[in-house]
Write a protein that holds these residues in place. Structure first.
Motif, PDB file in Angstrom:
ATOM      1  N   ILE A 154       1.008  -1.461  -0.167  1.00  0.00           N
ATOM      2  CA  ILE A 154      -0.167  -0.067   0.018  1.00  0.00           C
ATOM      3  C   ILE A 154       0.928   1.283  -0.063  1.00  0.00           C
ATOM      4  CG2 ILE A 154      -1.882   1.369   1.093  1.00  0.00           C
ATOM      5  CD1 ILE A 154      -2.717  -1.276   2.368  1.00  0.00           C
ATOM      6  N   GLU A 155       0.954   2.003  -0.991  1.00  0.00           N
ATOM      7  CA  GLU A 155       1.647   3.207  -1.158  1.00  0.00           C
ATOM      8  C   GLU A 155       0.643   4.174  -1.938  1.00  0.00           C
ATOM      9  OE1 GLU A 155       4.579   3.546  -0.502  1.00  0.00           O
ATOM     10  OE2 GLU A 155       5.178   1.369   0.231  1.00  0.00           O
ATOM     11  N   PRO A 156       1.495   5.501  -1.723  1.00  0.00           N
ATOM     12  CA  PRO A 156       0.779   6.722  -2.449  1.00  0.00           C
ATOM     13  C   PRO A 156       0.551   6.685  -3.648  1.00  0.00           C
ATOM     14  CG  PRO A 156       2.863   7.484  -1.750  1.00  0.00           C
ATOM     15  CD  PRO A 156       2.610   5.900  -1.427  1.00  0.00           C
ATOM     16  N   TRP A 157      -0.577   7.110  -4.376  1.00  0.00           N
ATOM     17  CA  TRP A 157      -0.944   6.977  -5.897  1.00  0.00           C
ATOM     18  C   TRP A 157      -1.454   8.443  -6.007  1.00  0.00           C
ATOM     19  CZ3 TRP A 157      -1.764   2.855  -9.623  1.00  0.00           C
ATOM     20  CH2 TRP A 157      -0.963   1.446  -9.395  1.00  0.00           C
ATOM     21  N   VAL A 158      -1.500   8.646  -7.320  1.00  0.00           N
ATOM     22  CA  VAL A 158      -1.968  10.011  -7.964  1.00  0.00           C
ATOM     23  C   VAL A 158      -2.870   9.669  -9.029  1.00  0.00           C
ATOM     24  CG1 VAL A 158       0.157  10.587  -9.048  1.00  0.00           C
ATOM     25  CG2 VAL A 158      -1.352  12.460  -8.183  1.00  0.00           C
ATOM     26  N   SER A 159      -3.802  10.581  -9.411  1.00  0.00           N
ATOM     27  CA  SER A 159      -4.394  10.452 -10.819  1.00  0.00           C
ATOM     28  C   SER A 159      -4.936  11.749 -11.086  1.00  0.00           C
ATOM     29  CB  SER A 159      -5.730   9.743 -10.416  1.00  0.00           C
ATOM     30  OG  SER A 159      -6.532   9.750 -11.778  1.00  0.00           O
ATOM     31  N   ASN A 160      -5.106  12.158 -12.415  1.00  0.00           N
ATOM     32  CA  ASN A 160      -5.548  13.373 -13.062  1.00  0.00           C
ATOM     33  C   ASN A 160      -6.798  13.280 -13.518  1.00  0.00           C
ATOM     34  OD1 ASN A 160      -5.408  11.789 -15.355  1.00  0.00           O
ATOM     35  ND2 ASN A 160      -4.137  13.097 -16.670  1.00  0.00           N
ATOM     36  N   GLY A 161      -7.564  12.001 -12.951  1.00  0.00           N
ATOM     37  CA  GLY A 161      -9.056  11.947 -13.119  1.00  0.00           C
ATOM     38  C   GLY A 161      -9.505  11.141 -14.277  1.00  0.00           C
ATOM     39  N   THR A 162      -8.365  10.414 -15.114  1.00  0.00           N
ATOM     40  CA  THR A 162      -8.478   9.622 -16.009  1.00  0.00           C
ATOM     41  C   THR A 162      -7.685   8.251 -15.728  1.00  0.00           C
ATOM     42  OG1 THR A 162      -6.547  10.177 -17.275  1.00  0.00           O
ATOM     43  CG2 THR A 162      -8.568  11.490 -17.538  1.00  0.00           C
ATOM     44  N   PRO A 163      -8.198   7.068 -16.199  1.00  0.00           N
ATOM     45  CA  PRO A 163      -7.614   5.824 -15.966  1.00  0.00           C
ATOM     46  C   PRO A 163      -6.036   5.760 -16.409  1.00  0.00           C
ATOM     47  CG  PRO A 163      -9.851   5.426 -16.848  1.00  0.00           C
ATOM     48  CD  PRO A 163      -9.682   6.896 -17.047  1.00  0.00           C
ATOM     49  N   SER A 164      -5.818   6.137 -17.628  1.00  0.00           N
ATOM     50  CA  SER A 164      -4.176   6.578 -17.983  1.00  0.00           C
ATOM     51  C   SER A 164      -3.557   7.466 -17.364  1.00  0.00           C
ATOM     52  CB  SER A 164      -4.253   6.652 -19.529  1.00  0.00           C
ATOM     53  OG  SER A 164      -4.894   8.203 -19.744  1.00  0.00           O
ATOM     54  N   GLY A 165      -4.308   8.505 -16.570  1.00  0.00           N
ATOM     55  CA  GLY A 165      -3.263   9.173 -15.907  1.00  0.00           C
ATOM     56  C   GLY A 165      -3.228   8.889 -14.575  1.00  0.00           C
ATOM     57  N   THR A 166      -3.673   7.656 -14.127  1.00  0.00           N
ATOM     58  CA  THR A 166      -3.729   7.030 -12.747  1.00  0.00           C
ATOM     59  C   THR A 166      -2.375   6.194 -12.584  1.00  0.00           C
ATOM     60  OG1 THR A 166      -6.017   7.153 -12.670  1.00  0.00           O
ATOM     61  CG2 THR A 166      -4.904   5.910 -10.929  1.00  0.00           C
ATOM     62  N   ARG A 167      -1.565   6.508 -11.480  1.00  0.00           N
ATOM     63  CA  ARG A 167      -0.151   5.763 -11.425  1.00  0.00           C
ATOM     64  C   ARG A 167       0.269   5.745  -9.739  1.00  0.00           C
ATOM     65  NH1 ARG A 167       2.467   9.680 -14.753  1.00  0.00           N
ATOM     66  NH2 ARG A 167       3.469  11.203 -13.308  1.00  0.00           N
ATOM     67  N   LEU A 168       1.234   4.941  -9.629  1.00  0.00           N
ATOM     68  CA  LEU A 168       2.012   4.953  -8.275  1.00  0.00           C
ATOM     69  C   LEU A 168       2.761   6.061  -8.267  1.00  0.00           C
ATOM     70  CD1 LEU A 168       3.181   3.320  -5.913  1.00  0.00           C
ATOM     71  CD2 LEU A 168       5.036   2.487  -7.626  1.00  0.00           C
TER      72      LEU A 168
END
Length: 499
Positions: free
Chosen positions: A431-445
Motif C-alpha cells: 500500500i503506497e501513495p498514488w495520484v491521478s488526473n481523473g483519467t484511468p491512463s493518468g492514474t499511477r503509483l
C-alpha cells in the motif's frame, strides 16, 4: 496488510498500474502529475516506533494552513506532544511548542488545530491544567494556554472547535453526575482568558451530534432532543447569532449522517428508525434549509456532494447489492438515476458496496469517491476509486484495489479538480501513495516509499495541500511515520521519467 488480502487474480490484474504513455500528463488546471523524484521525506521527526506495526503508526497529522505556512501536530508514542510547522524543507520544519508526557496510563493527543487569520487554536495537555484550549501566533513565545476551562489538572472535553472570523467556538461536554448524562455547553474564545466565555448551556436533555459543518464564518450543528425531534442550529460566535435554523422533525431516534459541504452549500441526510433516509440542503439560513428527497428503507443512501444545479447521492439495494448514482435537483424535483456501478461479487454471497471516502476540490466540478465491497468478514472484498462529473459518461473507475485491510482505510484527497491523491495496493509494492488526473491512463503509483523491501507498505495518511506541495505522513525506512511532501509543478516531464 492486516485482515484481508489480494483480490482474485482476474480482478487484481485489471487494477494494476497503467503503462506510462509517451507524453506528460497535465491536469485541466495546468498542474502536472507529481513525480517520484519530487516526492521526498521532509524531515525525520519521530524516533523508530516501538509498536513495530506500520499501519498503527501515528505520524504527523492535523495539518492546517496558518498564515500561509503548514502547521501540524506530532504525538509521540511515549506521551510527548508537540506543535510543529514546516516550510517544506528540513531546516524549515521546526517545533513550535512541546508538551511533556503527563502522568497516568495515557496522555491526550494534541489535536483540533483550528486557524483564524491571526491565531491558531488547538487542544493540548499539561500536568498543571489537564487537556485544555491553547493558542499560538506561530512562535514559541506566543504559544500559551488560553484558559483552564475545567480548573485544575482535570481534562476538559472540548469538541467542534471551529473558526468564526477572528474568534473560535467550541463545545464543552461535561458528564453530569446528578442525572448521569452529558451536559453540552457552547463556548467562544478570542484567545484571551477573559474573552473565553460560555455562550449557551444546552443542558442535559439534548444530544449534540459529533457531526457539523462550516458555512462562511458560522458553525452548523445538530441538536437532538432525547425524547423528541432533531434541529439544525447555527452560531457565529455571538449570543445573538446562536439560533435554531430549523426543526428537522422525524421524531425520536432520528440521526444526521454524511454531512458534506460543497462551496456555500451543506448537504446532509437524516436516518430515521423506520429505515427511511432524507436528503437535506442548507446554506446557513432558515429559508435555505430544505428537504430535497426521501429514499425508502429497501436501500442505503449515502451523500457525495453537489455539482452545479444538482446534489449527488448513491443508493445501494439491500436485495440486489448494486449501487446506483443519483442526482437530485437542488431547486426541487425527483431524483434521477445516472449510473449503476458494477459489482463482480453479487453471486458470492455478502458483497454489499458502501462509500468509504469522498473528496472534492474547492470549487471543483468533479467528485472523487472510494467504494468498498463488503464480505462475510471484517475486511472488504474489493476497494475502488471512482470519479464523476455528474454524467454517466463522466463516471469512471480509476483504480482497484485500494486498501484491502480492515485496519487501514485509504485516504482520498482532491488537491485540485483534476488532481487526486490516494493510496492503493499492488502486489509488488504493498500500500503506497498514488495520484491521478481523473483519467484511468493518468492514474499511477506516486512513489514506492517502503522500498526496497518488496511488499512492505508505507500506509500514507492525511494528504493536505499547502501552496505548491501536498503533504502527508508515511511509514518509511526510519521505522516510523514521518512528514513527506510531493511537489506540484507546471513544468511537466514524461511519465517514464517521473517513475
Amino acid at each position: 496488510m492486516g485482515c484481508g488480502g489480494a483480490l482474485p487474480e482476474e480482478q487484481t490484474e485489471a487494477g494494476l498500474a497503467q503503462e506510462p504513455t509517451s507524453a506528460p500528463e497535465v491536469t485541466e488546471e495546468g498542474l502536472c502529475l507529481p513525480t517520484a523524484a519530487g516526492t521526498q521525506r521532509v524531515k525525520t521527526i519521530l524516533p523508530p516506533s516501538e509498536l513495530g506495526i506500520p499501519r498503527f503508526a501515528m505520524g504527523p497529522g492535523g495539518f492546517v494552513d496558518f498564515k500561509g505556512t503548514l502547521h501540524f501536530a506530532v504525538n509521540f508514542e511515549d506521551g510527548r506532544r508537540a506543535l510543529w510547522r514546516s516550510t517544506g524543507t528540513d531546516a524549515g520544519t521546526t517545533e513550535v511548542k512541546g508538551f511533556p508526557a503527563t502522568s497516568g496510563s495515557s496522555t491526550p493527543l494534541l489535536s483540533q488545530l483550528t486557524a483564524t487569520p491571526t491565531q491558531l487554536f488547538f487542544q493540548a495537555p499539561d500536568a498543571a491544567h489537564g487537556n485544555e484550549l491553547w493558542v499560538s501566533d506561530g512562535t514559541t513565545a506566543g504559544t500559551r494556554l488560553v484558559k483552564d476551562v475545567t480548573p485544575g489538572a482535570e481534562d476538559s472535553y472540548l469538541t467542534h472547535l471551529t473558526a468564526t472570523g477572528s474568534t473560535a467556538v467550541f463545545f464543552r461536554e461535561v458528564f453530569d453526575t446528578t442525572v448521569f448524562t452529558t451536559r453540552y455547553e457552547l463556548w467562544k474564545s478570542d484567545g484571551t482568558a477573559a474573552g473565553t466565555v460560555r455562550l449557551r448551556d444546552f443542558g442535559t436533555t439534548v444530544d449534540v451530534s459529533y457531526l457539523d459543518a462550516k458555512v462562511g464564518n458560522a458553525l452548523l450543528f445538530f441538536v437532538r432532543e432525547l425524547e423528541g425531534g432533531i434541529a439544525l442550529w447555527r452560531t457565529d460566535g455571538t449570543s445573538a447569532g446562536t439560533v435554531q435554523l430549523k426543526r428537522l422533525d422525524a421524531g425520536p431516534n432520528t440521526f444526521p449522517n454524511d454531512v458534506r459541504t460543497s462551496g456555500a452549500l451543506t448537504l446532509f441526510k437524516l436516518d430515521e428508525s423506520s429505515g427511511l433516509s432524507e436528503l437535506w440542503k442548507s446554506d446557513g439560513t432558515a429559508g435555505g434549509t430544505l428537504r430535497l428527497a426521501s429514499f425508502g428503507s429497501t436501500r442505503s443512501m449515502r451523500v457525495l456532494g453537489a455539482l452545479g444545479a444538482y446534489a449527488y447521492v448513491t443508493t445501494t439495494s439491500y436485495s440486489t447489492q448494486y449501487m446506483v448514482l443519483y442526482r437530485v435537483p437542488l431547486a426541487g424535483g425527483n431524483p434521477e438515476p445516472v449510473f449503476t456501478l458494477p459489482n463482480d461479487y453479487t453471486s458470492q454471497g455478502e458483497a454489499f458496496p458502501y462509500i468509504d471516502a469522498v473528496s472534492q476540490a474547492s470549487g471543483g466540478s468533479k467528485l472523487y469517491f472510494s467504494v468498498a465491497i463488503g464480505s462475510n468478514g471484517p475486511a472488504p472484498r474489493d476497494t475502488q476509486l471512482w470519479v464523476t462529473n455528474g454524467t454517466a459518461g463522466g463516471t469512471t473507475l480509476l483504480r482497484r484495489p485500494l486498501s484491502l485491510s480492515d485496519e487501514y482505510s485509504s485516504p482520498v484527497y482532491a488537491a485540485a479538480d483534476n488532481l487526486v491523491f490516494f493510496s492503493a495496493y499492488d502486489t509488488a509494492t504493498g500500500i503506497e501513495p498514488w495520484v491521478s488526473n481523473g483519467t484511468p491512463s493518468g492514474t499511477r503509483l506516486l512513489k514506492n516509499i517502503a522500498a526496497p523491501a518488496q511488499g512492505d507498505s508505507s500506509y500514507p495518511r492525511e494528504f493536505f495541500r499547502q501552496g505548491s506541495r501536498v503533504y502527508f505522513s508515511a511509514y518509511d525506512d526510519t521505522r516510523n511515520a514521518q512528514l513527506w511532501s510531493s511537489a506540484l509543478s507546471n513544468t511537466c516531464v514524461a511519465p517514464e521519467d517521473a517513475l
